[in-house]
Design a protein around this motif. Structure first.
Motif, short mmCIF file in Angstrom:
data_model
loop_
_atom_site.label_atom_id
_atom_site.label_comp_id
_atom_site.label_asym_id
_atom_site.label_seq_id
_atom_site.Cartn_x
_atom_site.Cartn_y
_atom_site.Cartn_z
N LEU A 38 0.74 -1.24 0.13
CA LEU A 38 0.07 -0.08 0.09
C LEU A 38 0.97 1.23 0.00
O LEU A 38 1.83 1.27 0.83
CB LEU A 38 -0.91 0.05 1.22
N ASP A 39 0.43 2.43 -0.72
CA ASP A 39 0.84 3.63 -0.64
C ASP A 39 0.09 4.55 0.09
O ASP A 39 0.53 5.37 0.54
CB ASP A 39 1.12 4.18 -2.09
N PHE A 40 -1.21 4.18 0.10
CA PHE A 40 -2.21 4.74 1.14
C PHE A 40 -3.21 3.69 1.58
O PHE A 40 -3.48 2.48 0.62
CB PHE A 40 -2.96 6.11 0.50
N LEU A 41 -3.73 3.96 2.70
CA LEU A 41 -4.97 3.07 3.08
C LEU A 41 -6.16 3.91 2.57
O LEU A 41 -6.49 4.92 3.01
CB LEU A 41 -4.83 3.27 4.62
N GLY A 42 -7.10 2.93 1.96
CA GLY A 42 -8.27 3.37 1.35
C GLY A 42 -9.33 2.30 1.80
O GLY A 42 -9.01 1.17 1.50
N TRP A 43 -10.63 2.85 2.15
CA TRP A 43 -11.58 1.89 2.36
C TRP A 43 -12.88 2.41 2.27
O TRP A 43 -13.02 3.66 2.30
CB TRP A 43 -11.56 1.08 3.66
N ARG A 44 -13.96 1.57 2.15
CA ARG A 44 -15.37 2.23 2.15
C ARG A 44 -15.97 1.52 3.32
O ARG A 44 -15.59 0.34 3.85
CB ARG A 44 -16.07 1.83 0.66
N ASN A 51 -19.93 5.96 2.25
CA ASN A 51 -18.97 6.68 3.01
C ASN A 51 -17.42 6.15 2.64
O ASN A 51 -17.35 4.93 2.81
CB ASN A 51 -18.98 6.59 4.34
N ALA A 52 -16.42 6.87 2.55
CA ALA A 52 -15.17 6.09 2.22
C ALA A 52 -14.21 7.14 2.76
O ALA A 52 -14.47 8.19 3.31
CB ALA A 52 -14.86 6.45 0.52
N TYR A 53 -12.80 6.48 2.98
CA TYR A 53 -11.86 7.20 3.69
C TYR A 53 -10.49 6.97 2.98
O TYR A 53 -10.34 5.68 2.58
CB TYR A 53 -12.00 6.62 5.08
N LEU A 54 -9.77 7.83 3.18
CA LEU A 54 -8.15 7.57 2.86
C LEU A 54 -7.28 8.04 3.92
O LEU A 54 -7.71 9.04 4.44
CB LEU A 54 -7.89 8.54 1.53
N VAL A 55 -6.01 7.50 4.22
CA VAL A 55 -5.25 7.71 5.07
C VAL A 55 -3.83 7.71 4.18
O VAL A 55 -3.56 6.48 3.76
CB VAL A 55 -5.06 7.20 6.43
N LEU A 56 -2.90 8.72 4.22
CA LEU A 56 -1.59 8.47 3.48
C LEU A 56 -0.79 9.23 3.93
O LEU A 56 -1.02 10.27 5.09
CB LEU A 56 -1.96 9.26 2.19
N PRO A 57 0.57 8.94 4.18
CA PRO A 57 1.50 9.62 4.71
C PRO A 57 1.86 10.99 4.03
O PRO A 57 2.02 11.07 2.62
CB PRO A 57 2.84 8.53 4.39
N ARG A 58 2.10 11.90 4.68
CA ARG A 58 2.26 13.28 4.07
C ARG A 58 3.11 14.05 5.13
O ARG A 58 2.82 14.36 6.08
CB ARG A 58 0.90 13.83 3.97
N VAL A 63 -2.26 12.08 7.17
CA VAL A 63 -3.39 12.77 6.99
C VAL A 63 -4.73 11.90 6.35
O VAL A 63 -4.38 10.93 5.41
CB VAL A 63 -3.22 13.83 5.69
N GLY A 64 -5.76 12.01 6.96
CA GLY A 64 -7.07 11.11 6.58
C GLY A 64 -7.80 12.11 6.10
O GLY A 64 -8.20 13.24 6.38
N LYS A 156 -2.03 16.44 -4.46
CA LYS A 156 -2.68 17.55 -5.19
C LYS A 156 -4.22 17.41 -4.73
O LYS A 156 -4.73 18.55 -4.29
CB LYS A 156 -2.72 17.18 -6.65
N PHE A 157 -4.85 16.55 -4.77
CA PHE A 157 -6.38 16.44 -4.03
C PHE A 157 -6.47 16.62 -2.71
O PHE A 157 -7.06 17.82 -2.41
CB PHE A 157 -6.83 14.96 -4.35
N VAL A 158 -5.33 16.24 -1.82
CA VAL A 158 -5.28 16.55 -0.58
C VAL A 158 -4.96 18.24 -0.18
O VAL A 158 -5.69 18.83 0.42
CB VAL A 158 -4.30 15.90 0.22
N ASP A 159 -4.11 18.66 -1.09
CA ASP A 159 -4.00 20.08 -1.10
C ASP A 159 -5.06 20.94 -1.41
O ASP A 159 -5.60 21.90 -0.60
CB ASP A 159 -2.86 20.60 -2.05
N GLU A 160 -6.15 20.57 -2.10
CA GLU A 160 -7.45 21.23 -2.34
C GLU A 160 -8.34 20.96 -1.28
O GLU A 160 -9.00 22.07 -0.85
CB GLU A 160 -8.02 20.64 -3.65
N VAL A 161 -8.22 19.98 -0.57
CA VAL A 161 -8.93 19.74 0.48
C VAL A 161 -8.68 20.63 1.65
O VAL A 161 -9.42 21.03 2.37
CB VAL A 161 -8.93 18.03 1.07
N LEU A 162 -7.46 20.60 1.76
CA LEU A 162 -6.60 21.59 2.83
C LEU A 162 -6.69 23.16 2.61
O LEU A 162 -6.43 23.94 3.57
CB LEU A 162 -5.30 21.08 3.23
#
Length: 166
Positions: A38-44, A51-58, A63-64, A156-162
Motif C-alpha cells: 500500500l501507498d495509502f490506506l483506502g476503504w469504504r 462513506n469512504a476514507y483515505l489515510v496517506l503519509p504526508r 493525513v486522513g 494534489k487532491f489533499v492540497d485542495e481539501v486543505l
C-alpha cells in the motif's frame, strides 16, 4: 506504507470532527492488511458504502480524508479512468469521491471531488495484485514511476481539501 493502528488512523482525519472520526468504521482487521503493498490506506464503510476514507503519509505524519462516493454508474459498456492511478475500469468501477474542505469552507459545504477506483485499491492495481474490470494497456512506465505519479495526484487532491477558500 508503515502499519497503522486505530488511534493513528482516527487522529489523522482533517476534514471531519473528532467525534465523526471516533465513530467511523475502520477497515476490517488492521493486522490482516498487507501494508507493504500500500501507498495509502483506502476503504469504504461496508454498512454505509457511500462513506469512504483515505489515510496517506504526508510530510512525516498521516493525513486522513473522509469522503462521500457518488451513486455508481450503471454502464458496464463504458470505461472510466481513475484520476489517481490512471487505471481503466468499467464505468461502474470508478466513482466520484467528494471530500469536504477544511475550515470555514467545509462548514459552508464546499467540497472537492475526483474520480478514483471505486474500491480504493489503486496501489494493488499498480502492482498487478488486482486486475481491473477492463483490459488495461500497460504503459512503459515502471511501478515506481506509477506510484510517484499516483501519490503526486493524491497529494494534489489533499492540497485542495486543505485549502480553506471561504
Amino acid at each position: 506504507m508503515e502499519p497503522l493502528d486505530e488511534a493513528t488512523i482516527r487522529a489523522s482525519f482533517v476534514n471531519c470532527s473528532k467525534g465523526e472520526a471516533r465513530r467511523l468504521s475502520l477497515p476490517g482487521r488492521l493486522a490482516d492488511v498487507d501494508w507493504a503493498d500500500l501507498d495509502f490506506l483506502g476503504w469504504r464503510d461496508p454498512k454505509a458504502p457511500a462513506n469512504a476514507y483515505l489515510v496517506l503519509p504526508r510530510d512525516g505524519k498521516y493525513v486522513g480524508l473522509a469522503m462521500r462516493a457518488a451513486a455508481p454508474h450503471s454502464s458496464q459498456l463504458k470505461s472510466s479512468l481513475c484520476a489517481l492511478c490512471q487505471t481503466a475500469h468499467a464505468a461502474a468501477d470508478v466513482s466520484l469521491f467528494a471530500a469536504r474542505r477544511v475550515g470555514n469552507a467545509g462548514k459552508l459545504g464546499n467540497t472537492v471531488g475526483t474520480y478514483i477506483c471505486a474500491d480504493l485499491a489503486c496501489s494493488l492495481y499498480l502492482r498487478g495484485k488486482r486486475k481491473p474490470s477492463t483490459p488495461n494497456a500497460r504503459l512503459t512506465s515502471t511501478v515506481d514511476e506509477d506510484v510517484a505519479r499516483t501519490m503526486a495526484s493524491l497529494n494534489k487532491f489533499v492540497d485542495e481539501v486543505l485549502t480553506d477558500n471561504a
